[in-house]
Design a protein around this motif. Structure first.
Motif, PDB file in Angstrom:
ATOM      1  N   ASN A 131       0.826  -1.210   0.000  1.00 55.15           N
ATOM      2  CA  ASN A 131       0.000   0.000   0.000  1.00 55.15           C
ATOM      3  C   ASN A 131       0.861   1.260   0.000  1.00 55.15           C
ATOM      4  OD1 ASN A 131      -2.363  -1.529  -0.007  1.00 55.15           O
ATOM      5  ND2 ASN A 131      -2.447  -1.607   2.226  1.00 55.15           N
ATOM      6  N   GLU A 132       1.713   1.354  -1.007  1.00 54.56           N
ATOM      7  CA  GLU A 132       2.644   2.477  -1.134  1.00 54.56           C
ATOM      8  C   GLU A 132       2.283   3.402  -2.294  1.00 54.56           C
ATOM      9  OE1 GLU A 132       4.726   3.247   0.972  1.00 54.56           O
ATOM     10  OE2 GLU A 132       5.487   1.488   2.020  1.00 54.56           O
ATOM     11  N   ALA A 133       1.002   3.498  -2.618  1.00 57.30           N
ATOM     12  CA  ALA A 133       0.586   4.325  -3.754  1.00 57.30           C
ATOM     13  C   ALA A 133       0.975   5.788  -3.573  1.00 57.30           C
ATOM     14  CB  ALA A 133      -0.923   4.206  -3.959  1.00 57.30           C
ATOM     15  N   ALA A 134       1.046   6.255  -2.338  1.00 57.73           N
ATOM     16  CA  ALA A 134       1.369   7.659  -2.089  1.00 57.73           C
ATOM     17  C   ALA A 134       2.855   7.953  -2.238  1.00 57.73           C
ATOM     18  CB  ALA A 134       0.903   8.056  -0.690  1.00 57.73           C
ATOM     19  N   TYR A 135       3.701   6.917  -2.125  1.00 56.88           N
ATOM     20  CA  TYR A 135       5.139   7.150  -2.110  1.00 56.88           C
ATOM     21  C   TYR A 135       5.890   6.525  -3.280  1.00 56.88           C
ATOM     22  CZ  TYR A 135       4.569   8.714   2.738  1.00 56.88           C
ATOM     23  OH  TYR A 135       4.200   9.398   3.869  1.00 56.88           O
ATOM     24  N   LEU A 136       5.542   5.299  -3.647  1.00 56.79           N
ATOM     25  CA  LEU A 136       6.322   4.561  -4.634  1.00 56.79           C
ATOM     26  C   LEU A 136       6.503   5.302  -5.957  1.00 56.79           C
ATOM     27  CD1 LEU A 136       7.871   1.967  -5.287  1.00 56.79           C
ATOM     28  CD2 LEU A 136       5.705   0.957  -6.036  1.00 56.79           C
ATOM     29  N   PRO A 137       5.474   5.948  -6.519  1.00 55.21           N
ATOM     30  CA  PRO A 137       5.686   6.666  -7.783  1.00 55.21           C
ATOM     31  C   PRO A 137       6.771   7.739  -7.689  1.00 55.21           C
ATOM     32  CG  PRO A 137       3.343   6.367  -7.384  1.00 55.21           C
ATOM     33  CD  PRO A 137       4.050   5.959  -6.124  1.00 55.21           C
ATOM     34  N   ARG A 138       6.884   8.389  -6.532  1.00 55.57           N
ATOM     35  CA  ARG A 138       7.928   9.402  -6.363  1.00 55.57           C
ATOM     36  C   ARG A 138       9.314   8.768  -6.439  1.00 55.57           C
ATOM     37  NH1 ARG A 138       5.725  12.677  -1.022  1.00 55.57           N
ATOM     38  NH2 ARG A 138       3.540  12.880  -1.660  1.00 55.57           N
ATOM     39  N   LEU A 139       9.459   7.613  -5.768  1.00 58.02           N
ATOM     40  CA  LEU A 139      10.744   6.923  -5.807  1.00 58.02           C
ATOM     41  C   LEU A 139      11.070   6.463  -7.220  1.00 58.02           C
ATOM     42  CD1 LEU A 139      13.244   5.526  -4.710  1.00 58.02           C
ATOM     43  CD2 LEU A 139      11.782   3.622  -3.976  1.00 58.02           C
ATOM     44  N   LEU A 140      10.111   5.860  -7.914  1.00 56.41           N
ATOM     45  CA  LEU A 140      10.370   5.374  -9.264  1.00 56.41           C
ATOM     46  C   LEU A 140      10.695   6.525 -10.212  1.00 56.41           C
ATOM     47  CD1 LEU A 140       7.620   2.609  -9.560  1.00 56.41           C
ATOM     48  CD2 LEU A 140      10.075   2.314  -9.093  1.00 56.41           C
ATOM     49  N   ASP A 141      10.060   7.655 -10.018  1.00 55.70           N
ATOM     50  CA  ASP A 141      10.398   8.823 -10.828  1.00 55.70           C
ATOM     51  C   ASP A 141      11.839   9.256 -10.568  1.00 55.70           C
ATOM     52  OD1 ASP A 141       9.574  11.106 -12.615  1.00 55.70           O
ATOM     53  OD2 ASP A 141      10.095  12.238 -10.819  1.00 55.70           O
ATOM     54  N   CYS A 142      12.248   9.233  -9.285  1.00 55.00           N
ATOM     55  CA  CYS A 142      13.639   9.563  -8.953  1.00 55.00           C
ATOM     56  C   CYS A 142      14.609   8.592  -9.614  1.00 55.00           C
ATOM     57  CB  CYS A 142      13.842   9.539  -7.442  1.00 55.00           C
ATOM     58  SG  CYS A 142      13.034  10.869  -6.534  1.00 55.00           S
ATOM     59  N   LEU A 143      14.262   7.299  -9.608  1.00 57.00           N
ATOM     60  CA  LEU A 143      15.133   6.299 -10.221  1.00 57.00           C
ATOM     61  C   LEU A 143      15.253   6.539 -11.726  1.00 57.00           C
ATOM     62  CD1 LEU A 143      14.050   3.032  -8.352  1.00 57.00           C
ATOM     63  CD2 LEU A 143      16.096   4.415  -7.984  1.00 57.00           C
ATOM     64  N   GLY A 149      -3.681   0.083  -5.277  1.00 56.96           N
ATOM     65  CA  GLY A 149      -3.207   0.397  -6.615  1.00 56.96           C
ATOM     66  C   GLY A 149      -1.704   0.480  -6.742  1.00 56.96           C
ATOM     67  N   THR A 150      -0.972   0.061  -5.708  1.00 57.69           N
ATOM     68  CA  THR A 150       0.490   0.101  -5.750  1.00 57.69           C
ATOM     69  C   THR A 150       1.035  -0.657  -6.958  1.00 57.69           C
ATOM     70  OG1 THR A 150       0.769   0.366  -3.364  1.00 57.69           O
ATOM     71  CG2 THR A 150       2.589  -0.642  -4.548  1.00 57.69           C
ATOM     72  N   VAL A 151       0.512  -1.848  -7.205  1.00 51.70           N
ATOM     73  CA  VAL A 151       1.011  -2.679  -8.307  1.00 51.70           C
ATOM     74  C   VAL A 151       0.804  -1.982  -9.646  1.00 51.70           C
ATOM     75  CG1 VAL A 151       0.647  -4.837  -9.575  1.00 51.70           C
ATOM     76  CG2 VAL A 151       0.724  -4.851  -7.067  1.00 51.70           C
ATOM     77  N   GLU A 152      -0.381  -1.451  -9.851  1.00 48.83           N
ATOM     78  CA  GLU A 152      -0.681  -0.780 -11.121  1.00 48.83           C
ATOM     79  C   GLU A 152       0.196   0.459 -11.309  1.00 48.83           C
ATOM     80  OE1 GLU A 152      -3.935  -3.377  -9.918  1.00 48.83           O
ATOM     81  OE2 GLU A 152      -2.879  -1.756  -8.857  1.00 48.83           O
ATOM     82  N   LEU A 166      20.771  -3.467  -4.648  1.00 45.62           N
ATOM     83  CA  LEU A 166      20.420  -2.246  -3.926  1.00 45.62           C
ATOM     84  C   LEU A 166      19.018  -2.389  -3.360  1.00 45.62           C
ATOM     85  CD1 LEU A 166      20.876   0.686  -3.042  1.00 45.62           C
ATOM     86  CD2 LEU A 166      20.076   1.415  -5.321  1.00 45.62           C
ATOM     87  N   PHE A 167      18.910  -2.303  -2.030  1.00 46.07           N
ATOM     88  CA  PHE A 167      17.624  -2.382  -1.351  1.00 46.07           C
ATOM     89  C   PHE A 167      17.189  -0.974  -0.963  1.00 46.07           C
ATOM     90  CE2 PHE A 167      19.835  -6.398  -0.527  1.00 46.07           C
ATOM     91  CZ  PHE A 167      18.906  -7.298  -1.022  1.00 46.07           C
ATOM     92  N   LEU A 168      15.973  -0.624  -1.373  1.00 45.80           N
ATOM     93  CA  LEU A 168      15.421   0.694  -1.082  1.00 45.80           C
ATOM     94  C   LEU A 168      14.065   0.548  -0.396  1.00 45.80           C
ATOM     95  CD1 LEU A 168      16.017   2.463  -4.536  1.00 45.80           C
ATOM     96  CD2 LEU A 168      17.498   2.568  -2.511  1.00 45.80           C
ATOM     97  N   ASP A 169      13.748   1.476   0.498  1.00 47.45           N
ATOM     98  CA  ASP A 169      12.395   1.549   1.038  1.00 47.45           C
ATOM     99  C   ASP A 169      11.533   2.356   0.085  1.00 47.45           C
ATOM    100  OD1 ASP A 169      12.847  -0.001   3.223  1.00 47.45           O
ATOM    101  OD2 ASP A 169      12.798   1.621   4.701  1.00 47.45           O
ATOM    102  N   ALA A 170      10.252   2.058   0.061  1.00 52.08           N
ATOM    103  CA  ALA A 170       9.353   2.673  -0.917  1.00 52.08           C
ATOM    104  C   ALA A 170       9.084   4.144  -0.642  1.00 52.08           C
ATOM    105  CB  ALA A 170       8.032   1.910  -0.952  1.00 52.08           C
ATOM    106  N   ASP A 171       9.328   4.608   0.586  1.00 52.56           N
ATOM    107  CA  ASP A 171       8.976   5.990   0.913  1.00 52.56           C
ATOM    108  C   ASP A 171      10.170   6.939   0.893  1.00 52.56           C
ATOM    109  OD1 ASP A 171      10.182   4.943   3.201  1.00 52.56           O
ATOM    110  OD2 ASP A 171       8.989   6.184   4.554  1.00 52.56           O
TER     111      ASP A 171
END
Length: 249
Positions: free
Chosen positions: A18-30, A53-56, A92-97
Motif C-alpha cells: 500500500n505504497e501508492a502515495a510514495y512509490l511513484p515518487r521513488l520510481l520517478d527519482c530512479l 493500486g500500488t502494483v498498477e 540495492l535495497f530501497l524503502d518505498a517511501d
C-alpha cells in the motif's frame, strides 16, 4: 510474470505494501538517475498484497524503467525474494517511501562499492518533514552510523547496496526477525568492508508518526544494546502498531 535478465550490474529491490502515495515518487527519482544503464536495471517491487493500486502504479513506469512486480511479505521476505531472482553482482535495497534528489547517487554508490571492494554501503538520511525534531533525530542517526562504522557498522533498509556474493554468504535478511532486520544483517559486516557514501536520501517521517518520536529513540538505543541478542530481533516490539492500536493493549 517471467523475470527478464539484463546486462546491468545492478538489481534494485523495493518491498512494498500500500505504497501508492510514495512509490511513484521513488520510481520517478530512479528514472532520473544518471547511471548509464539505468533503463535496463532490473527493479523488483516485492508487493505484500497491496489494495491501493500500488502494483498498477509500479507497472505504469514500465516504459521508463525495467520494473517487475513479485510476491513479497514483511520487508525481510520481500527483499530476499528480490535477491533470489537477481543475477547481478550488486543488489540495492530501497524503502518505498524514500526519494533521491541527487541524480548521481546510485552511480557513485556502485563505483565506490566496486573500487573499495566493499560488502555493503549506505548513505545518510534526511527527513522531508518540516519538524525540526525529525531532522534532529536523523542527524543523530547519521552521526551514530558514522561513529559505528569504525567498530560496529549498521545501516537501514532505506538504502543498502550489497555485493551480492557477500549478501548471499550472510544468508540474506533473517525472515524470522520481526524488528530491525536491516540492523540485524548489517551488524555482521566487517568495518573494513562497510562504507558510507557522501550524500543522502530523503525519507518521510511516517515512522515517527506511527511509533512516536520518543519511542523510536528508545528502540534505537535498546537495539544497539541488544546487538548480539538474536532473540531480541524475533520480537516486533509493537513497532508495526499504530499509536491507537498500542493504546488499546
Amino acid at each position: 510474470m517471467d523475470v527478464v535478465c539484463s546486462p546491468s550490474e545492478l538489481t534494485i529491490v523495493i518491498p512494498a505494501k500500500n505504497e501508492a502515495a510514495y512509490l511513484p515518487r521513488l520510481l520517478d527519482c530512479l528514472s532520473r538517475q544518471d547511471l548509464p544503464e539505468m533503463r535496463s536495471v532490473p527493479i523488483f517491487v516485492a508487493d505484500a498484497g497491496s489494495t491501493d493500486g500500488t502494483v498498477e502504479l509500479a507497472m505504469s513506469f514500465a516504459n521508463r524503467l525495467n520494473v517487475t512486480v513479485i510476491a513479497g511479505g514483511l520487508p525481510s521476505v520481500g527483499r530476499n525474494a528480490g535477491a533470489r531472482v537477481a543475477s547481478t553482482p550488486y543488489l540495492l535495497f530501497l524503502d518505498a517511501d524514500i526519494e533521491l534528489d541527487d541524480t548521481t547517487l546510485i552511480r557513485r554508490a556502485v563505483r565506490l562499492l566496486r573500487r573499495r571492494r566493499l560488502h555493503c554501503l549506505t548513505t545518510s538520511i534526511r527527513c522531508m518533514s518540516r519538524n525540526p525534531f525529525d531532522h534532529a533525530l536523523y542527524l543523530a542517526n547519521n552521526l551514530m552510523q558514522r561513529i559505528g562504522s569504525f567498530t560496529k557498522p549498521f545501516g537501514t533498509g532505506m538504502f543498502l547496496l550489497f555485493d551480492a556474493s557477500a549478501f548471499n554468504r550472510l544468508g540474506g535478511f533473517d525472515e524470522s526477525a520481526l524488528f530491525a532486520e536491516d540492523y540485524h544483517l548489517t551488524r555482521q559486516i566487517s568495518p573494513r568492508r562497510f562504507g558510507i557514501l557522501r550524500g543522502h536520501i530523503l525519507t518521510s517521517n511516517r515512522r515517527f508518526l506511527r511509533t512516536g518520536r520518543l519511542r523510536m529513540v528508545f528502540l534505537f538505543f535498546r537495539t544497539m544494546l541488544n546487538t548480539w541478542n538474536d532473540s531480541y530481533f524475533a520480537n516486533d516490539h509493537r513497532y508495526w502498531e499504530t499509536p491507537s492500536e498500542a493504546e488499546q493493549q
